[in-house]
Design a protein around this motif. Structure first.
Motif, PDB file in Angstrom:
ATOM      1  N   TYR A  57      56.988  14.952  17.340  1.00 48.96           N
ATOM      2  CA  TYR A  57      56.563  14.149  16.255  1.00 48.96           C
ATOM      3  C   TYR A  57      57.971  13.600  15.438  1.00 48.96           C
ATOM      4  O   TYR A  57      57.914  12.884  14.536  1.00 48.96           O
ATOM      5  N   CYS A  58      59.052  14.209  15.585  1.00 43.69           N
ATOM      6  CA  CYS A  58      59.981  14.353  14.811  1.00 43.69           C
ATOM      7  C   CYS A  58      61.233  13.247  14.823  1.00 43.69           C
ATOM      8  O   CYS A  58      61.791  13.233  15.966  1.00 43.69           O
ATOM      9  N   SER A 108      68.121  15.592  12.786  1.00 41.55           N
ATOM     10  CA  SER A 108      68.011  16.928  13.297  1.00 41.55           C
ATOM     11  C   SER A 108      68.441  17.123  14.802  1.00 41.55           C
ATOM     12  O   SER A 108      68.108  16.246  15.439  1.00 41.55           O
ATOM     13  N   GLY A 136      65.993  19.600   9.537  1.00 45.24           N
ATOM     14  CA  GLY A 136      66.311  20.494  10.180  1.00 45.24           C
ATOM     15  C   GLY A 136      65.752  21.778  10.098  1.00 45.24           C
ATOM     16  O   GLY A 136      64.658  21.975   9.583  1.00 45.24           O
ATOM     17  N   THR A 137      66.460  22.951  10.463  1.00 45.39           N
ATOM     18  CA  THR A 137      66.122  24.046  10.337  1.00 45.39           C
ATOM     19  C   THR A 137      67.225  24.860   9.710  1.00 45.39           C
ATOM     20  O   THR A 137      67.988  25.509  10.264  1.00 45.39           O
ATOM     21  N   CYS A 158      68.296  22.264  15.082  1.00 40.02           N
ATOM     22  CA  CYS A 158      67.042  22.848  15.156  1.00 40.02           C
ATOM     23  C   CYS A 158      67.143  23.420  16.365  1.00 40.02           C
ATOM     24  O   CYS A 158      68.216  23.064  17.429  1.00 40.02           O
ATOM     25  N   ARG A 188      56.273  22.668  18.649  1.00 41.20           N
ATOM     26  CA  ARG A 188      56.835  23.806  17.937  1.00 41.20           C
ATOM     27  C   ARG A 188      57.245  24.715  18.627  1.00 41.20           C
ATOM     28  O   ARG A 188      56.697  25.134  19.741  1.00 41.20           O
ATOM     29  N   PHE A 209      63.559  13.144  11.955  1.00 42.75           N
ATOM     30  CA  PHE A 209      64.261  13.688  11.052  1.00 42.75           C
ATOM     31  C   PHE A 209      65.809  13.737  11.572  1.00 42.75           C
ATOM     32  O   PHE A 209      65.709  13.635  12.790  1.00 42.75           O
ATOM     33  N   ALA A 228      64.885  23.080  19.148  1.00 43.25           N
ATOM     34  CA  ALA A 228      64.356  22.032  19.977  1.00 43.25           C
ATOM     35  C   ALA A 228      63.719  20.987  19.138  1.00 43.25           C
ATOM     36  O   ALA A 228      63.409  21.190  17.965  1.00 43.25           O
ATOM     37  N   ASN A 245      61.722  28.049   9.548  1.00 43.74           N
ATOM     38  CA  ASN A 245      61.041  28.155  10.775  1.00 43.74           C
ATOM     39  C   ASN A 245      60.506  29.462  11.289  1.00 43.74           C
ATOM     40  O   ASN A 245      61.490  30.299  11.728  1.00 43.74           O
ATOM     41  N   CYS A 284      60.869  18.769  17.998  1.00 49.04           N
ATOM     42  CA  CYS A 284      59.357  18.746  17.819  1.00 49.04           C
ATOM     43  C   CYS A 284      59.031  17.333  18.254  1.00 49.04           C
ATOM     44  O   CYS A 284      59.688  16.327  18.193  1.00 49.04           O
TER      45      CYS A 284
END
Ligand code: SF4
Length: 375
Positions: free
Chosen positions: A19-20, A24, A61-62, A13, A132, A22, A15, A95, A17
């Protein structure tokens, strides 16, 4: 072996987030090239299957942090190894902060036919507050660029129960989503996890989260707004225009097999659930050394498999097909779960109709509790 779905995880990713939790990693651009090489090695090492794939899903991820050519090469590898049917659903998560008209057009040309865009909110203050990397205007542009490129199946993710979010703000976000009219909408209620920015703020009592009543009000508002606008509420948190239910996610909810490729990806093949090593560094290292990347695996049989099938199947509002259950396990669901079914039907949380077991509208609000009792 009949496996008709594959998930591909891109664990990078721009950056993190707030809350994340995951799998990533920001700032690992140096790994992109080797990661794609490793992914293709893993795909080429998988057992061939009897039928072509019917759904492929690139998540993270992204995924769109990678160049479209890189994503195309991974998709090509899947197609060469297993075959992807001409009518398959081929999704890539995007994203809005990592795409433009040209990259989205390239993704369409590469064979992706469904875009899943992480919009989360149509309020710029909220987007900033949750960490975000994009604005609402970039999210709108990504959707328009998707349409211009030829994507006729676009899904958006929206989050609610966010810090300081009001019911009016949530209504505005839902209204903005309806104006854009995507084919599919997934809702995510914020859960604050340890180890995230929000987890740390909660420990210090520095975060203002909606209480349970407001969370329920927001969920109810979404159900009413989206169904009144013609969306089918087909899974606890998912809504689709007729004909646009996520084929890939339904594989999970029906407890059917699928491949999982990539660092931290999980798969379910031949009754065995497996999870790959989560570190992209070790994932690459092991694949290049010809070693296995599976970190853990478990063969799921008997009662555990039945419990998972019920738990996942109840997430779909159509419920669980009782005849299919009996055919799969050679036993009636009522013989195995009489106590649970009786308890929840008596409480008005479950109902049996048309040979299906499903949540009632009251049960929908306690879906996790009801579903977990079958495990
Ligand atoms: S873009 Fe998605 S995976 Fe990446 S940090 Fe944000 S929530 Fe996590």
């Amino acid at each position: 072996m009949i496996v008709k779905s594959a998930y591909v995880h891109i664990p990078f990713c721009r950056a993190k987030c707030f809350y994340c939790d995951f799998n990533s990693y920001p700032g690992r651009e140096n790994l992109f090239k080797d990661y794609v090489t490793a992914l293709i090695l893993e795909i080429n090492r998988a057992e061939p299957v009897e039928a072509e794939l019917d759904s492929v899903y690139f998540g993270g991820g992204t995924p769109t942090i990678l160049h479209p050519d890189a994503l195309a090469s991974i998709l090509d590898a899947i197609n060469s190894r297993f075959g992807i049917s001409g009518s398959a659903e081929v999704t890539v998560e995007a994203n809005p902060g990592t795409v433009d008209a040209s990259s989205i057009s390239e993704l369409c040309k590469a064979g992706f036919n469904r875009l899943s865009i992480g919009v989360q909110s149509f309020n710029d203050d909220i987007l900033e507050r949750i960490g975000r990397i994009h604005t609402t205007s970039e999210a709108r542009s990504a959707i328009m660029q998707g349409r211009d490129a030829g994507f006729s199946n676009i899904s958006i993710d929206l989050m609610y129960a966010l810090p300081d979010q009001t019911i009016e703000d949530w209504q505005n976000t839902l209204d903005a989503a309806l104006e854009i009219s995507p084919e599919h909408i997934s809702l995510y209620e914020l859960t604050v996890e340890e180890g995230t920015v929000f987890g740390n703020l909660r420990r210090k009592c520095q975060i203002n989260l909606p209480d349970e009543d407001l969370q329920i009000e927001m969920y109810t508002l979404a159900i009413n707004s989206l169904t009144n606008a013609g969306y089918e509420h087909y899974e606890v948190s998912n809504f689709a225009k007729p004909g646009y239910r996520s084929r890939h996610n339904q594989v999970y909810w029906r407890n059917e097999p699928y491949f999982g490729f990539g660092a931290g990806a999980s798969g379910y093949i031949g009754g065995t659930r497996y999870t790959n090593i989560s570190s992209p560094d070790f994932y690459i290292e092991r694949l290049l050394a010809g070693e296995s990347v599976v970190e853990s695996s478990e063969t799921v049989t008997g009662r555990q498999s039945m419990g998972e099938t019920v738990m996942l199947g109840l997430r779909m509002l159509d419920g669980l097909d009782l005849d299919a259950f009996e055919e799969r396990y050679g036993v009636s669901l009522f013989d195995v779960y009489r106590k649970e079914v009786t308890e929840f039907t008596t409480k008005g949380l479950l109902e049996v109709a048309d040979s299906r077991l499903r949540l009632t509208s009251k049960g929908l609000f306690l879906a996790n509790t009801v579903a977990a009792s079958f495990l």
